[in-house]
Design a protein around this motif. Structure first.
Motif, PDB file in Angstrom:
ATOM      1  N   HIS A 258      19.414  -4.782  -2.294  1.00  0.00           N
ATOM      2  CA  HIS A 258      20.379  -3.714  -2.528  1.00  0.00           C
ATOM      3  C   HIS A 258      19.695  -2.350  -2.584  1.00  0.00           C
ATOM      4  O   HIS A 258      19.718  -1.668  -3.613  1.00  0.00           O
ATOM      5  CB  HIS A 258      21.146  -3.970  -3.824  1.00  0.00           C
ATOM      6  N   PRO A 259      19.081  -1.919  -1.493  1.00  0.00           N
ATOM      7  CA  PRO A 259      18.429  -0.601  -1.488  1.00  0.00           C
ATOM      8  C   PRO A 259      19.461   0.522  -1.508  1.00  0.00           C
ATOM      9  O   PRO A 259      20.613   0.344  -1.094  1.00  0.00           O
ATOM     10  CB  PRO A 259      17.653  -0.607  -0.167  1.00  0.00           C
ATOM     11  N   TYR A 260      19.030   1.670  -1.965  1.00  0.00           N
ATOM     12  CA  TYR A 260      19.891   2.841  -1.924  1.00  0.00           C
ATOM     13  C   TYR A 260      20.018   3.345  -0.486  1.00  0.00           C
ATOM     14  O   TYR A 260      19.023   3.518   0.219  1.00  0.00           O
ATOM     15  CB  TYR A 260      19.329   3.962  -2.796  1.00  0.00           C
ATOM     16  N   ILE A 261      21.254   3.551  -0.064  1.00  0.00           N
ATOM     17  CA  ILE A 261      21.533   4.194   1.217  1.00  0.00           C
ATOM     18  C   ILE A 261      22.603   5.244   0.960  1.00  0.00           C
ATOM     19  O   ILE A 261      23.681   4.933   0.432  1.00  0.00           O
ATOM     20  CB  ILE A 261      22.028   3.192   2.280  1.00  0.00           C
ATOM     21  N   ALA A 262      22.313   6.477   1.281  1.00  0.00           N
ATOM     22  CA  ALA A 262      23.271   7.556   1.041  1.00  0.00           C
ATOM     23  C   ALA A 262      24.560   7.290   1.817  1.00  0.00           C
ATOM     24  O   ALA A 262      24.529   6.771   2.936  1.00  0.00           O
ATOM     25  CB  ALA A 262      22.675   8.893   1.454  1.00  0.00           C
ATOM     26  N   PRO A 263      25.700   7.630   1.237  1.00  0.00           N
ATOM     27  CA  PRO A 263      26.965   7.385   1.937  1.00  0.00           C
ATOM     28  C   PRO A 263      27.086   8.212   3.196  1.00  0.00           C
ATOM     29  O   PRO A 263      26.606   9.349   3.265  1.00  0.00           O
ATOM     30  CB  PRO A 263      28.020   7.795   0.896  1.00  0.00           C
ATOM     31  N   GLY A 264      27.726   7.623   4.199  1.00  0.00           N
ATOM     32  CA  GLY A 264      27.983   8.330   5.441  1.00  0.00           C
ATOM     33  C   GLY A 264      29.224   9.190   5.338  1.00  0.00           C
ATOM     34  O   GLY A 264      29.952   9.144   4.336  1.00  0.00           O
ATOM     35  N   PRO A 265      29.522   9.966   6.377  1.00  0.00           N
ATOM     36  CA  PRO A 265      30.642  10.905   6.322  1.00  0.00           C
ATOM     37  C   PRO A 265      32.000  10.240   6.181  1.00  0.00           C
ATOM     38  O   PRO A 265      32.952  10.871   5.704  1.00  0.00           O
ATOM     39  CB  PRO A 265      30.529  11.663   7.651  1.00  0.00           C
ATOM     40  N   ASN A 266      32.111   8.981   6.566  1.00  0.00           N
ATOM     41  CA  ASN A 266      33.393   8.287   6.473  1.00  0.00           C
ATOM     42  C   ASN A 266      33.463   7.313   5.300  1.00  0.00           C
ATOM     43  O   ASN A 266      34.464   6.604   5.146  1.00  0.00           O
ATOM     44  CB  ASN A 266      33.673   7.536   7.781  1.00  0.00           C
TER      45      ASN A 266
ATOM     46  N   ARG B  34      29.740  -0.728   1.061  1.00  0.00           N
ATOM     47  CA  ARG B  34      29.192   0.625   1.148  1.00  0.00           C
ATOM     48  C   ARG B  34      30.201   1.639   1.675  1.00  0.00           C
ATOM     49  O   ARG B  34      30.045   2.841   1.453  1.00  0.00           O
ATOM     50  CB  ARG B  34      27.934   0.624   2.022  1.00  0.00           C
ATOM     51  N   ASN B  35      31.243   1.164   2.326  1.00  0.00           N
ATOM     52  CA  ASN B  35      32.253   2.108   2.813  1.00  0.00           C
ATOM     53  C   ASN B  35      33.213   2.549   1.709  1.00  0.00           C
ATOM     54  O   ASN B  35      34.061   3.412   1.920  1.00  0.00           O
ATOM     55  CB  ASN B  35      33.025   1.526   4.004  1.00  0.00           C
ATOM     56  N   GLY B  36      33.096   1.950   0.532  1.00  0.00           N
ATOM     57  CA  GLY B  36      33.930   2.350  -0.596  1.00  0.00           C
ATOM     58  C   GLY B  36      35.320   1.759  -0.584  1.00  0.00           C
ATOM     59  O   GLY B  36      36.180   2.184  -1.362  1.00  0.00           O
ATOM     60  N   ILE B  37      35.557   0.765   0.271  1.00  0.00           N
ATOM     61  CA  ILE B  37      36.842   0.055   0.310  1.00  0.00           C
ATOM     62  C   ILE B  37      36.569  -1.369  -0.165  1.00  0.00           C
ATOM     63  O   ILE B  37      35.866  -2.128   0.501  1.00  0.00           O
ATOM     64  CB  ILE B  37      37.443   0.034   1.725  1.00  0.00           C
TER      65      ILE B  37
END
Length: 367
Positions: free
Chosen positions: A52-60, A80-83
């Motif tokens: 579970h590495p940190y990956i900054a959220p993308g624009p969508n 990771r998409n927040g849905i």
């Protein structure tokens, strides 16, 4: 060749089982919501792990007003998409923070009915998403669900690091408000040999900072709303931070760990989740301790004057307010089999930790 076919069959069976257990699609197109059994994986654990590495959220990718959910999404403990589905939120909050099932079930269940699509079992941890369509029958209005970032129901006034909806940005992290939090730590925090002087967030810090934020909102926001359910959410949030953001190795919440999750939305280095599940009762008791020195009665500003709500004589004022005033009454009219079953499941899950008779939604539609 035979071994390859056996391997393929095993993988297919595993995928099929995961669909049945996790997100079973019914014949009417809905996705059945289920309450998973309590996990036995409830001990201390380093978070994040290598998977579970940190990956900054993308624009969508969706992110919203909850730093805990944002952090879980940034590390992939929830999508990771927040849905996320109801079950994914329960799994992620348990794995990342060791949150007890009933506490997570209440939070996810209420949010799913209030700001998600309980037919498709989808909730945005941020705002409106094209992945979540209008609820069947437009029972909560013609617009798609607003996600937990939409004001009221879930998101509300007197946030620690977000402004009130009527006077500013209620979704995104506000550094000036967080600086006030840091100032409270400087004044009331504990010293620590590892982290330095005034580096530990203790109960006194939270008590004083929370009351300061109420005073600020009450003075600046002429329509501030702080009814029973919002007081419960606001002070349970404070309890959540004290108990779930603390390092499980020593039970202490350092300024470093607080900043990492609030400002950077990632777990601090060498951070471990708590060593036992954080339960609903534990959070409620801690919230009561935060509120005790500066009691606040439920109410709202009317023309700039704080007017108290009528005395509530129900089983639990917060539970009644959550269901009767925040969940749209049209949820009672659902006829689609899967949708109706999901609402019945979630209403029971929301009522269970309060120990109250189950209530039916009676709130306004499309708000």
């Amino acid at each position: 060749m035979f071994g390859t076919l056996k391997a393929f069959a095993f993988i297919a069976a595993t995928l099929s089982a995961s669909v049945v257990l996790g997100a079973a699609t019914a014949s009417d197109g809905g996705v059945i919501i289920t309450l998973p059994p309590r996990s036995k994986d409830v001990g201390i654990k380093k978070v994040p792990d290598a998977a579970h590495p940190y990956i900054a959220p993308g624009p969508n990718d969706q992110r919203g007003p909850c730093p805990a959910l944002n952090t879980l999404a940034n590390h992939g403990y929830i999508p990771r998409n927040g849905i996320a589905s109801f079950e994914e939120i329960l799994a992620g909050t348990r794995e990342g923070f060791n949150m007890d099932r009933d506490l997570a079930g209440f939070l996810a269940g209420f949010s799913m009915m209030a700001r998600g699509n309980a037919f498709l079992n989808k909730l945005s941890i941020g705002s409106v998403s094209p992945q979540i369509p209008v609820v069947p029958g437009a029972i909560d209005g013609p617009a798609p669900p607003g996600g937990i970032a939409k004001h009221d129901r879930f998101e509300g006034d007197v946030s620690m690091t977000r402004q009130d909806f009527n006077i500013g940005d209620d979704v995104h992290f506000q550094i000036d408000l967080f600086d006030e939090f840091l100032s409270a730590i400087e004044e009331f925090g504990d010293d620590n040999a590892l982290h330095g002087p005034k580096s530990i967030v203790n109960m006194k810090v939270m008590q004083e900072f929370k009351f300061q934020r109420f005073q600020e909102s009450q003075a600046a926001d002429k329509t501030v709303s702080f009814h029973s359910s919002r007081i419960a959410s606001s002070y349970n949030e404070a309890a959540f931070i004290l108990t779930f953001f603390a390092n499980g190795t020593d039970g202490l919440l350092s300024k470093q760990a607080l900043t990492s999750i609030f400002q950077n939305q990632t777990f601090a280095p060498n951070w471990f989740r708590r060593s036992s599940p954080g339960t609903f009762d534990f959070i409620v008791d801690t919230a009561a301790e935060v509120l005790a020195p500066h009691p606040i009665q439920p109410g709202a500003n009317v023309n700039g004057v704080y007017v108290l709500d009528p005395t509530d004589t129900s089983c639990n004022a917060a539970y009644s307010d959550f269901v009767l005033n925040n969940l749209p009454h049209t949820l009672n009219n659902v006829t689609q089999p899967t949708f109706k079953k999901n609402i019945q499941t979630l209403l029971k899950i929301v009522a269970t930790p309060f120990g109250c008779p189950e209530l039916l939604p009676a709130g306004p539609v499309g708000q």
